[in-house]
Design an enzyme around this catalytic site. Structure first.
Site, PDB file in Angstrom:
ATOM      1  N   ASP A  57       0.866  -1.135   0.006  1.00 57.40           N
ATOM      2  CA  ASP A  57       0.059  -0.012   0.048  1.00 57.40           C
ATOM      3  C   ASP A  57       0.762   1.133   0.086  1.00 57.40           C
ATOM      4  O   ASP A  57       1.919   1.399   0.478  1.00 57.40           O
ATOM      5  CB  ASP A  57      -0.867  -0.121   1.175  1.00 57.40           C
ATOM      6  CG  ASP A  57      -0.236  -0.121   2.508  1.00 57.40           C
ATOM      7  OD1 ASP A  57       0.737  -1.037   2.604  1.00 57.40           O
ATOM      8  OD2 ASP A  57      -0.844   0.436   3.595  1.00 57.40           O
TER       9      ASP A  57
ATOM     10  N   GLU B 125      -0.101  -1.192   5.597  1.00 62.29           N
ATOM     11  CA  GLU B 125       0.949  -0.890   6.661  1.00 62.29           C
ATOM     12  C   GLU B 125       0.616   0.612   6.870  1.00 62.29           C
ATOM     13  O   GLU B 125       0.874   1.057   7.966  1.00 62.29           O
ATOM     14  CB  GLU B 125       2.328  -1.016   5.890  1.00 62.29           C
ATOM     15  CG  GLU B 125       3.419  -0.769   6.840  1.00 62.29           C
ATOM     16  CD  GLU B 125       3.732   0.763   7.265  1.00 62.29           C
ATOM     17  OE1 GLU B 125       4.101   1.106   8.243  1.00 62.29           O
ATOM     18  OE2 GLU B 125       3.713   1.390   6.434  1.00 62.29           O
TER      19      GLU B 125
HETATM   20 ZN   LIG Z   1       6.255   2.228   4.480  1.00 60.16          ZN
END
Ligand SMILES: [Zn+2]
Length: 409
Positions: free
Chosen positions: A97, A162
């Site tokens: 991401d 994340e």
């Molecule tokens: Zn990162």
């Protein structure tokens, strides 16, 4: 030529291919639904196809349910490349991401059409975290192309979520798979510095508090008819400075080496000068070394506020805005740290050092689960900024560092 020198030459020969791979990844924005995106499904599809046709095995897709996304899940990929021994695995975890581009006017080009300029690739996600995702994949590709075996199995974990907390990313993977073992080497290249000398192994606990002080509003000329909440709160702030002494034991693993207790945000009170403020709100950001118990610190702060309440006849309420106790640190002599030090010295010629930092990183998710993970990469720290870039030499260099670790005993 030594096996490592062959790998180095081979990685250098991949330069254009790695740039091309970066540009392709960048063209698939993988933004979390909370940030207005579709999640990582399309990027995961692209990566799965790559892994399948490039010698990777034991490929697992761990889907964390997420009804906010068109796919209905957040994809996490685990894959192995077999080495000489399966006694342990050298893992490199990166995340798919990316954060949104932010203000488009600040970008010199389209954030999702990466381009090369002066030895750098520019685009959203190229540093955070694609630089090292590509580096890990091409480190393994070099072994394959040279017909060499890594000493141990090499694993990649290409995870989701994340940037918004990892609950549907590595946290979910750890809870729903048995892929990771306690003796594995786990490298999380999602933090670092310009020289590649920072091996992050520990973090401080984070404590954010809101202090609301209630007194009594009055005219500025007759303070005796009110209770000045601002004055009481200010007195409290000066008293809270004693926390530096009470919890003052330094730990040189960290920079700064001490716990910090800083008043930060201040809410506006009365709009005019001639009113005694009846209500005051301020905040404190504390970063506490892992040796101290956060709850004990909170008790001490409450006791200090109790004394100020008595002295000024105010009411002080304390609200926890964020409380994140530090994960147990990875030892400065853990195998992952020693392996990275050797590799960084050989590849970059620098002495890397194990360090603690003030904020949390995704490696803490591993540490909380009992794995000895370390964060390392060589980056200019342009993550989340407009015109984010990845130095191409860092991408190749980091690939060599990963390969070096895979060749160590
Ligand atoms: Zn990162």
């Amino acid at each position: 030529m030594s096996p490592f020198n062959r790998i180095v030459k081979r990685i250098d020969s991949f330069r254009d291919e790695m740039i091309d791979f970066q540009i392709k990844l960048c063209a698939i924005p993988a933004i979390a639904p909370q940030s207005g995106g579709e999640g990582e499904a399309r990027k995961a599809e692209f990566l799965l196809a790559y892994l399948k046709s490039n010698g990777w095995g034991d490929i697992q897709l761990v889907k964390a349910p997420d009804l906010e996304t068109p796919a209905g899940h957040r994809p996490n990929i685990i894959a192995l490349y077999r080495g000489r021994s399966s006694a342990r695995t050298v893992w490199i975890m990166t995340h798919m991401d990316v954060v949104p581009p932010g203000e488009l006017a600040l970008w010199r080009g389209d954030p999702f059409k990466a381009y090369v300029e002066g030895g750098k690739i520019i685009g959203r996600g190229v540093e955070d975290n694609q630089q090292d995702m590509v580096a890990s994949l091409f480190a393994v590709k070099a072994f394959q192309a040279e017909g060499l075996l890594p000493n141990y199995d090499v694993g990649v974990a290409l995870v989701a979520d994340e940037e918004t907390g990892s609950a549907k990313g590595i946290d979910y993977v750890i809870q729903n798979s048995t892929a990771f073992r306690k003796d594995d080497i786990i490298i999380v290249p999602d933090a670092g510095n310009e020289e590649g000398t920072l091996i992050e192994v520990a973090e401080k606990s984070i404590l954010w508090l809101k202090f609301k002080t209630d007194g009594k509003q009055a005219h500025g000329s007759t303070p005796e008819k009110g209770i000045n909440s601002f004055k009481a709160a200010s007195y409290l702030i000066t008293k809270l400075d004693a926390l530096y002494g009470l919890y003052g034991k330094p730990d040189r693993l960290f920079d700064p080496p001490i716990s910090t207790f800083e008043p930060t945000k201040k809410e506006a009170n009365v709009p005019n000068i001639n009113t005694i403020p009846g209500e005051d709100v301020f905040y404190m950001d504390s970063r506490i070394l892992p040796g101290y118990d956060v709850e004990a610190v909170i008790k001490k702060i409450r006791a200090t506020a109790d004394r100020v309440e008595k002295k000024f006849k105010v009411r002080i309420s304390i609200e926890e805005k964020q409380k994140a106790p530090a994960a147990p640190p990875t030892a400065a002599k853990a195998p992952v740290v020693l392996a990275l030090k050797r590799a960084v010295k050989d590849v970059y010629g620098h002495d890397a050092r194990a360090k603690g930092i003030g904020g949390g990183t995704v490696a803490a998710v591993f540490r909380r689960a009992g794995f000895k993970a370390a964060c390392w990469s060589r980056v200019d720290e342009t993550a989340h900024q407009p015109n984010e870039y990845c130095k191409i030499d860092n991408m190749l260099g980091d690939a060599k560092v990963f390969a070096h670790v895979c060749l160590q005993d």
